[in-house]
Scaffold this active site. Structure first.
Site, short mmCIF file in Angstrom:
data_model
loop_
_atom_site.label_atom_id
_atom_site.label_comp_id
_atom_site.label_asym_id
_atom_site.label_seq_id
_atom_site.Cartn_x
_atom_site.Cartn_y
_atom_site.Cartn_z
NE ARG A 69 39.44 35.81 27.40
CZ ARG A 69 38.12 36.01 27.45
NH1 ARG A 69 37.63 37.22 27.68
NH2 ARG A 69 37.29 35.02 27.26
CG HIS A 113 34.55 34.52 23.02
ND1 HIS A 113 35.35 35.29 23.83
CD2 HIS A 113 33.37 35.18 22.95
CE1 HIS A 113 34.68 36.37 24.24
NE2 HIS A 113 33.47 36.34 23.71
CD GLU A 158 30.78 36.74 29.16
OE1 GLU A 158 29.81 36.76 28.38
OE2 GLU A 158 31.28 37.78 29.61
CG ASN A 282 34.61 38.02 30.95
OD1 ASN A 282 35.81 38.00 31.22
ND2 ASN A 282 34.13 37.48 29.84
CE1 TYR A 284 32.02 44.37 29.15
CE2 TYR A 284 31.76 42.10 29.81
CZ TYR A 284 32.34 43.05 29.01
OH TYR A 284 33.27 42.68 28.07
CD GLU A 343 34.89 39.48 27.64
OE1 GLU A 343 33.82 40.12 27.64
OE2 GLU A 343 35.02 38.40 27.04
C1 FCB Z 1 30.78 39.72 26.86
C2 FCB Z 1 31.32 38.87 25.74
C3 FCB Z 1 32.13 39.62 24.73
C4 FCB Z 1 31.51 40.99 24.44
C5 FCB Z 1 31.21 41.73 25.71
C6 FCB Z 1 30.63 43.11 25.50
O1 FCB Z 1 29.66 39.09 27.42
O2 FCB Z 1 32.15 37.85 26.26
O3 FCB Z 1 32.25 38.85 23.57
O4 FCB Z 1 30.41 40.84 23.63
O5 FCB Z 1 30.33 40.98 26.49
#
Ligand code: FCB
Length: 426
Positions: A69, A113, A158, A282, A284, A343
């Site tokens: 990607r 992006h 995002e 995505n 985290y 992500e």
């Molecule tokens: C996400 C972004 C990516 C990167 C990660 C850590 O929010 O999409 O570009 O910065 O965080």
């Protein structure tokens, strides 16, 4: 075929900001303004991927990954954000796609992006409704060149983060501090998404996704205040971007007292809710929310405690990925298309990055535990240490270490671990 990939973004890795006819983006402008990015770092050189991409492609296949990607820089394709394509810009991605196809790696481009052409920002950026139509024109130009080899496309990355950090809080480009008045940025990005989906399909795209940043929202307590705050935050972070594309409706945002939705015109939601072949997610970390907040906000971030944290200070909660995937299914049911984790990753220093192995292993296992969700891909953020937005080069998310003085790439322990793990699957 399940896609095992890694993800990058143009401004974070390419460098070569003045080459190949590229125009300036909002991140060029922003990163050159004093005080915006930690230690004044910019993406001028970044990982020099624009010149070193063959080496980077070899690293992708060398890890045993079958998908990549990357994002297309709009200002390489249209230096001022509109008008005819700059062929040299398209040529760069054309060569990249050819090289990926040659070695059996599925190219998965993201069209936006965050590096908006500065010329469009000068006309209001995503606050300007016209940007949505320009985005669809740009999508058509890219797809006309690449869709003969690229089947899977992502429109936006995002839109929540771009709206909130870029236009609401001003900590990302374009650095505007509109707070809740940034809401039209959500709608115009989503409208651009819907128009771009149509353009992509017309050019032959087979699999079209949007990538949203999603977070499980944990109320800080069972009190009515905290439960209401958590619902309000969930509406802003998750549902404002998932509901329109999957259901064709906006969520209840009444907690924000936003009276004027006049920027939503008749027919817009139908355009936004184009059938999708997948939802990019995505993930985290989860977010713990209490109420109320400062400045009239209905929530505040109460902080997730009791978990290990990454070098960025982000809590490590692998099971949050299972929770997120299952909650998407619970919320959207049959309206949820196949999901791609586009992500997931972590910032840690060092080449012997055992913490990253623990992180990735834990999240992949959590993804596998998710019940009732059709998950079709998992992409590690990121291939290389890179320009981490407002943090500059301070946060290292790569499977591959980059020495930013010499541009030397060194695969980390996590790279070798991933290769071993993928080798056992095949
Ligand atoms: C996400 C972004 C990516 C990167 C990660 C850590 O929010 O999409 O570009 O910065 O965080």
């Amino acid at each position: 075929m399940f896609l095992w990939g890694t993800a990058t973004a143009s401004y974070q890795i390419e460098g070569a900001v003045h080459e190949g006819g590229r125009g300036p983006s909002i991140w060029d402008t922003f990163s050159h303004e004093p005080g915006r990015v930690r230690d004044g770092h910019t993406g001028d050189v970044a990982c020099d991927h624009y010149h070193r991409w063959p080496e980077d492609v070899a690293l992708i296949s060398g890890a045993g990954l079958n998908a990549y990607r990357f994002s297309v820089a709009w200002p390489r394709v249209q230096p001022s954000g509109r008008g005819p394509a700059n062929q040299a810009g398209l040529d760069f991605y054309d060569r990249l796609v050819d090289a990926l196809c040659d070695i059996g790696v599925v190219p998965v481009p993201t069209l936006f992006h965050w590096d908006l052409p500065q010329a469009l920002e000068d006309e209001g950026g995503w606050m300007n409704r016209d940007t949505a139509a320009y985005f669809a024109d740009y999508a058509a130009l890219v797809a006309e060149r690449l869709a003969d080899r690229v089947g899977t496309w992502i429109t936006l990355n995002e839109p929540f983060v771009h709206m909130t950090f870029g236009y609401g809080l001003g900590v990302h480009a374009p650095g505007r501090t509109l707070f809740l008045d940034a809401l039209p940025v959500a709608h115009h990005q989503l409208l651009g998404h819907g128009l771009a989906v149509r353009a992509l399909r017309a050019a032959g795209a087979r699999t079209v996704l949007i990538t949203n940043n999603c977070t499980p929202v944990w109320p800080a307590s069972d009190s009515p205040e905290d439960l209401a705050a958590a619902a309000a935050y969930d509406a802003l972070h998750n549902r404002l971007f998932n509901d329109p594309v999957l259901l064709g409706t906006y969520p209840d945002m009444s907690a924000y007292g936003l009276e004027d939705w006049g920027f939503v015109r008749d027919g817009d939601l139908e355009t936004i809710a184009q059938p999708l072949d997948g939802l990019g997610v995505n993930y985290y970390n989860p977010t713990r929310i209490a109420g109320p907040g400062a400045g009239g906000l209905p929530f505040h971030d109460a902080g997730v405690t009791g978990y290990p944290t990454t070098a960025f200070g982000w809590p490590v909660v692998p099971d949050g990925l299972r929770e997120l995937l299952e909650s998407l299914k619970a919320t959207y049911g049959t309206a949820l298309p196949p999901v791609y984790v586009t992500e997931n990753g972590c910032s840690y220093d060092g080449i012997d990055d055992q913490e990253r192995i623990t992180y990735l292993n834990g999240h992949i296992e959590a993804m596998r535990r998710a019940r009732g969700v059709d998950v079709r891909g998992y992409f590690v953020w990121s291939l290389l240490d890179n320009f981490e937005w407002a943090e500059g080069y301070h946060q290292r998310f790569g499977l591959v270490h980059v020495d930013f003085e010499t541009q030397e790439r060194t695969p980390k322990a996590s790279y070798h671990w991933l290769k071993g793990m993928l080798g056992q699957l095949s």
